[in-house]
Design a protein around this motif. Structure first.
Motif, PDB file in Angstrom:
ATOM      1  N   ALA A 263     -16.405  14.516  -2.516  1.00 37.25           N
ATOM      2  CA  ALA A 263     -16.203  14.023  -3.880  1.00 37.25           C
ATOM      3  C   ALA A 263     -15.610  15.110  -4.769  1.00 37.25           C
ATOM      4  N   ASP A 264     -16.130  16.327  -4.646  1.00 35.91           N
ATOM      5  CA  ASP A 264     -15.625  17.424  -5.475  1.00 35.91           C
ATOM      6  C   ASP A 264     -14.166  17.731  -5.151  1.00 35.91           C
ATOM      7  N   ALA A 265     -13.830  17.712  -3.870  1.00 43.08           N
ATOM      8  CA  ALA A 265     -12.467  18.054  -3.460  1.00 43.08           C
ATOM      9  C   ALA A 265     -11.448  17.017  -3.929  1.00 43.08           C
ATOM     10  N   ASN A 266     -11.884  15.757  -4.044  1.00 44.18           N
ATOM     11  CA  ASN A 266     -10.957  14.668  -4.388  1.00 44.18           C
ATOM     12  C   ASN A 266     -11.135  14.121  -5.792  1.00 44.18           C
ATOM     13  N   ARG A 267     -11.898  14.839  -6.602  1.00 45.89           N
ATOM     14  CA  ARG A 267     -12.235  14.316  -7.927  1.00 45.89           C
ATOM     15  C   ARG A 267     -10.994  13.983  -8.752  1.00 45.89           C
ATOM     16  N   GLY A 268      -9.941  14.758  -8.602  1.00 43.85           N
ATOM     17  CA  GLY A 268      -8.738  14.533  -9.403  1.00 43.85           C
ATOM     18  C   GLY A 268      -7.990  13.260  -9.067  1.00 43.85           C
ATOM     19  N   LEU A 269      -8.348  12.579  -7.977  1.00 42.18           N
ATOM     20  CA  LEU A 269      -7.641  11.376  -7.559  1.00 42.18           C
ATOM     21  C   LEU A 269      -8.318  10.086  -8.006  1.00 42.18           C
ATOM     22  N   SER A 270      -9.450  10.189  -8.652  1.00 46.15           N
ATOM     23  CA  SER A 270     -10.192   8.973  -9.029  1.00 46.15           C
ATOM     24  C   SER A 270      -9.372   8.076  -9.951  1.00 46.15           C
ATOM     25  N   ASP A 271      -8.749   8.662 -10.959  1.00 46.37           N
ATOM     26  CA  ASP A 271      -7.945   7.861 -11.888  1.00 46.37           C
ATOM     27  C   ASP A 271      -6.742   7.246 -11.185  1.00 46.37           C
TER      28      ASP A 271
ATOM     29  N   ALA B 287       0.828  -1.207   0.000  1.00 42.10           N
ATOM     30  CA  ALA B 287       0.000   0.000   0.000  1.00 42.10           C
ATOM     31  C   ALA B 287       0.861   1.256   0.000  1.00 42.10           C
ATOM     32  N   ALA B 288       1.926   1.257   0.792  1.00 40.96           N
ATOM     33  CA  ALA B 288       2.816   2.419   0.852  1.00 40.96           C
ATOM     34  C   ALA B 288       3.471   2.664  -0.508  1.00 40.96           C
ATOM     35  N   ARG B 289       3.887   1.594  -1.173  1.00 42.89           N
ATOM     36  CA  ARG B 289       4.485   1.738  -2.513  1.00 42.89           C
ATOM     37  C   ARG B 289       3.474   2.290  -3.501  1.00 42.89           C
ATOM     38  N   ALA B 290       2.252   1.820  -3.414  1.00 45.49           N
ATOM     39  CA  ALA B 290       1.217   2.280  -4.341  1.00 45.49           C
ATOM     40  C   ALA B 290       0.901   3.755  -4.121  1.00 45.49           C
ATOM     41  N   ARG B 291       0.785   4.161  -2.873  1.00 47.26           N
ATOM     42  CA  ARG B 291       0.511   5.575  -2.581  1.00 47.26           C
ATOM     43  C   ARG B 291       1.610   6.467  -3.158  1.00 47.26           C
ATOM     44  N   GLU B 292       2.857   6.053  -2.968  1.00 48.66           N
ATOM     45  CA  GLU B 292       3.976   6.868  -3.462  1.00 48.66           C
ATOM     46  C   GLU B 292       4.027   6.862  -4.988  1.00 48.66           C
ATOM     47  N   ARG B 293       3.830   5.718  -5.578  1.00 51.15           N
ATOM     48  CA  ARG B 293       3.935   5.574  -7.035  1.00 51.15           C
ATOM     49  C   ARG B 293       2.878   6.399  -7.755  1.00 51.15           C
ATOM     50  N   PHE B 294       1.659   6.444  -7.191  1.00 52.28           N
ATOM     51  CA  PHE B 294       0.550   7.104  -7.882  1.00 52.28           C
ATOM     52  C   PHE B 294       0.120   8.420  -7.229  1.00 52.28           C
ATOM     53  N   GLY B 295       0.916   8.884  -6.257  1.00 51.15           N
ATOM     54  CA  GLY B 295       0.575  10.137  -5.588  1.00 51.15           C
ATOM     55  C   GLY B 295      -0.796  10.092  -4.943  1.00 51.15           C
ATOM     56  N   LEU B 296      -1.094   8.946  -4.317  1.00 51.00           N
ATOM     57  CA  LEU B 296      -2.449   8.704  -3.836  1.00 51.00           C
ATOM     58  C   LEU B 296      -2.587   9.133  -2.374  1.00 51.00           C
ATOM     59  N   VAL B 297      -2.790  10.417  -2.161  1.00 49.68           N
ATOM     60  CA  VAL B 297      -3.048  10.972  -0.833  1.00 49.68           C
ATOM     61  C   VAL B 297      -4.233  11.918  -0.955  1.00 49.68           C
ATOM     62  N   ALA B 298      -5.263  11.685  -0.163  1.00 51.98           N
ATOM     63  CA  ALA B 298      -6.490  12.474  -0.276  1.00 51.98           C
ATOM     64  C   ALA B 298      -6.207  13.967  -0.167  1.00 51.98           C
TER      65      ALA B 298
END
Length: 299
Positions: A274-282, A122-133
């Protein structure tokens, strides 16, 4: 190696209200530690990863879905910890919740290795895809309580857990003072040392003295809504000096909605997130797929 089964109930199988009620029930009467399973329960999910067929009563009552196999369990738990299966893509608190659940496992526990691998993946995935709310649950007070120019100078936060402490640590602009009400203030006082102008109290008499007759807005962020404490929460949040109320509990904390009350799962509140985080869906979708492709289990 024993086969691992994951039995779960989440927002794909049940309503948020049903899940919230089950979460509250588990908080009120937590099951004993299992030598064969890991239990993860939040407002939005109950997950049971087990090397045995026993299922917690909360899941039996809810009904549930399941998946079987080490790889499937590793994939799912890593996707959850990365925030790819959350209502908020990249949710930050869920990673801590998975860590806390895994911390109780000893090295020979059948879920120990899966939990460690899941957190690392999970930590690798968050870093790789910039996945932080961009906006998490703890950011809701800032998003929703700064909507009017004039407001009380005090913010009442009911609760002492991770979410309550996160809100108290970063109150919206305009609040000069935070008062936290909890049933166990001694431990909380140690945890909030250094947060600034935060006062911790236990129950209504202490709260009345701390508020000193001044108006306040309220954020409810507690899992304890049982017996006499729920009545205290009701009186504090709906009192004559309380203004707006933001309820972050899985199930509504107040039986009647006072003016200015908003609940976590109100459509407009969910829309704000949802509006605030819309850019993270992809990014969440790509991270979820990447985890599934990189979940490795050695038998």
């Amino acid at each position: 190696m024993q086969p691992i089964t994951c039995v779960f109930a989440d927002d794909s199988t049940h309503s948020l209200t049903e899940l919230g009620k089950a979460h509250q029930a588990l908080c009120a009467a937590p099951p004993p530690f299992s030598s064969a399973a890991l239990l993860l329960h939040t407002c939005q999910r109950i997950e049971w990863y087990a090397a045995a067929a026993l299922i917690p009563s909360a899941l039996v009552l809810l009904g549930q879905a399941s998946t079987t196999g080490h790889r499937a369990a590793l994939t799912r738990l890593a996707q959850i910890a990365a925030g790819t299966r959350s209502l908020i893509p990249g949710e930050r608190l869920i990673q801590v919740q998975v860590q806390n659940a895994a911390t109780r496992l000893y090295p020979t526990h059948p879920i120990y290795e899966i939990s460690r691998k899941a957190l690392a993946l999970a930590a690798r995935a968050r870093e790789r895809f910039g996945l932080v709310a961009i906006a998490d649950y703890s950011d809701l007070p800032t998003l929703l309580l700064q909507e009017r120019a004039r407001q009380p100078k005090q913010l009442l936060v009911i609760g002492g857990g991770m979410l309550a402490r996160a809100v108290a640590a970063a109150p919206p602009d305009g609040y000069d003072r935070v008062v936290m009400m909890t049933r166990g203030p001694r431990k909380l006082r140690r945890l909030v040392e250094g947060l600034g102008n935060v006062t911790v109290v236990r129950g209504l008499p202490s709260l009345d003295r701390a508020l000193d007759g001044a108006a306040y807005d309220t954020v409810i962020a507690t899992t304890n809504l049982h017996a006499d404490y729920q009545q205290q929460v009701q009186e504090a949040a709906a009192g004559p000096l309380s203004g707006r109320v933001l309820d972050l509990c899985g199930t509504p904390a107040l039986e009647e909605r006072p003016d200015g009350y908003r609940h976590l799962y109100d459509p407009d509140v969910l829309q704000v997130l949802a509006d605030a985080n819309r850019g993270l869906s992809d990014s969440a979708s790509l991270a979820r797929q990447w985890i599934a492709e990189n979940a490795e289990v050695r038998v």
